[in-house]
Design a protein around this motif. Structure first.
Motif, short mmCIF file in Angstrom:
data_model
loop_
_atom_site.label_atom_id
_atom_site.label_comp_id
_atom_site.label_asym_id
_atom_site.label_seq_id
_atom_site.Cartn_x
_atom_site.Cartn_y
_atom_site.Cartn_z
N GLU A 80 9.30 -16.53 -9.17
CA GLU A 80 8.56 -16.49 -7.91
C GLU A 80 8.82 -15.18 -7.20
O GLU A 80 9.93 -14.68 -7.18
N VAL A 81 7.76 -14.64 -6.60
CA VAL A 81 7.87 -13.43 -5.79
C VAL A 81 7.40 -13.79 -4.40
O VAL A 81 6.30 -14.34 -4.23
N THR A 82 8.24 -13.52 -3.40
CA THR A 82 7.86 -13.80 -2.02
C THR A 82 7.79 -12.49 -1.24
O THR A 82 8.53 -11.54 -1.52
N PHE A 83 6.90 -12.47 -0.28
CA PHE A 83 6.70 -11.30 0.57
C PHE A 83 7.09 -11.66 1.99
O PHE A 83 6.83 -12.77 2.44
N THR A 84 7.70 -10.71 2.70
CA THR A 84 8.08 -10.92 4.10
C THR A 84 7.60 -9.75 4.94
O THR A 84 7.43 -8.64 4.43
N ARG A 85 7.40 -10.02 6.21
CA ARG A 85 6.99 -8.97 7.14
C ARG A 85 8.16 -8.07 7.46
O ARG A 85 9.30 -8.51 7.57
N VAL A 86 7.88 -6.80 7.64
CA VAL A 86 8.92 -5.84 7.99
C VAL A 86 8.99 -5.68 9.51
O VAL A 86 10.06 -5.63 10.09
N GLY A 87 7.84 -5.64 10.16
CA GLY A 87 7.79 -5.46 11.61
C GLY A 87 7.06 -6.60 12.28
O GLY A 87 6.66 -7.57 11.65
N ASP A 88 6.88 -6.47 13.60
CA ASP A 88 6.20 -7.51 14.37
C ASP A 88 4.83 -7.07 14.86
O ASP A 88 4.23 -7.74 15.71
N GLU A 89 4.33 -5.96 14.37
CA GLU A 89 3.03 -5.49 14.81
C GLU A 89 1.91 -6.21 14.07
O GLU A 89 2.12 -6.78 13.00
N LYS A 90 0.72 -6.15 14.64
CA LYS A 90 -0.44 -6.81 14.05
C LYS A 90 -0.75 -6.23 12.66
O LYS A 90 -1.11 -6.96 11.74
N GLN A 91 -0.59 -4.93 12.52
CA GLN A 91 -0.87 -4.27 11.24
C GLN A 91 0.09 -4.76 10.15
O GLN A 91 -0.30 -4.89 9.00
#
Length: 178
Positions: A49-60
């Motif tokens: 399994e490969v999971t992705f996570t957000r790095v920042g809190d911006e909309k982009q």
């Protein structure tokens, strides 16, 4: 919050996934696909399994999160099953044939249209059906769109090149004189 980004991508058996800096590398046999993330998402590889996570809190950042997950999922499906699009040729005298690395189309012009088959794609012709297949979803769709663009279907007789699942809305011709 991205609903797409939250879901993990399952890696099918026979495909090796590794992380090279900010680039995800997927290998199956001698095929290799790379996805450069430019450090915009966090990547975690847990076995199959490969999971992705957000790095920042911006909309982009949220947009990149879902986008890179979807792009990587497309790579997995492409390496596992592949992609294909079918086109149908309608019209008197309209023909297609594959000659080497060229798709030769006769579409009612005064000349033949030669479409160079891109690297990594396979094109087959069976009577009036053209099938474009390959491992890259974007390349398959682009090649099919370019072939269709040579002679898009017209609404009166339906002549032209159309996707097999495309519905052409027909127009009525001129009304007969009174």
């Amino acid at each position: 919050m991205s609903r797409i980004g939250k879901r993990p991508v399952t890696v099918p058996s026979g495909i090796e996934v590794s992380l090279d800096g900010t680039t995800l590398v997927a290998k199956k046999g001698n095929l290799e696909k790379r996805l450069e993330t430019h450090g915009r998402v966090g990547i975690n590889i847990d076995g199959s399994e490969v999971t992705f996570t957000r790095v920042g809190d911006e909309k982009q950042d949220a947009a990149f999160w879902g986008t890179y997950r979807a792009l990587f999922n497309n790579i997995m499906v492409g390496l596992d099953k592949g992609y294909s699009k079918s086109l149908e040729i309608n019209g008197v005298g309209y023909r297609a044939a594959v000659e080497g690395k060229t798709l030769k189309l006769q579409l009612g012009f005064s000349h033949d249209v030669n479409f160079e088959i891109p690297e990594g794609l396979d094109i087959k012709v069976d009577k009036n059906i053209i099938t474009v297949s390959g491992t890259d979803k974007q390349a398959v769709g682009q090649a099919a769109a370019e072939i269709r663009a040579y002679r898009p279907p017209e609404p009166y007789k339906g002549k032209g090149v159309k996707y097999t699942d495309e519905v052409i809305i027909r127009k009525a011709g001129k009304a007969a004189g009174k």
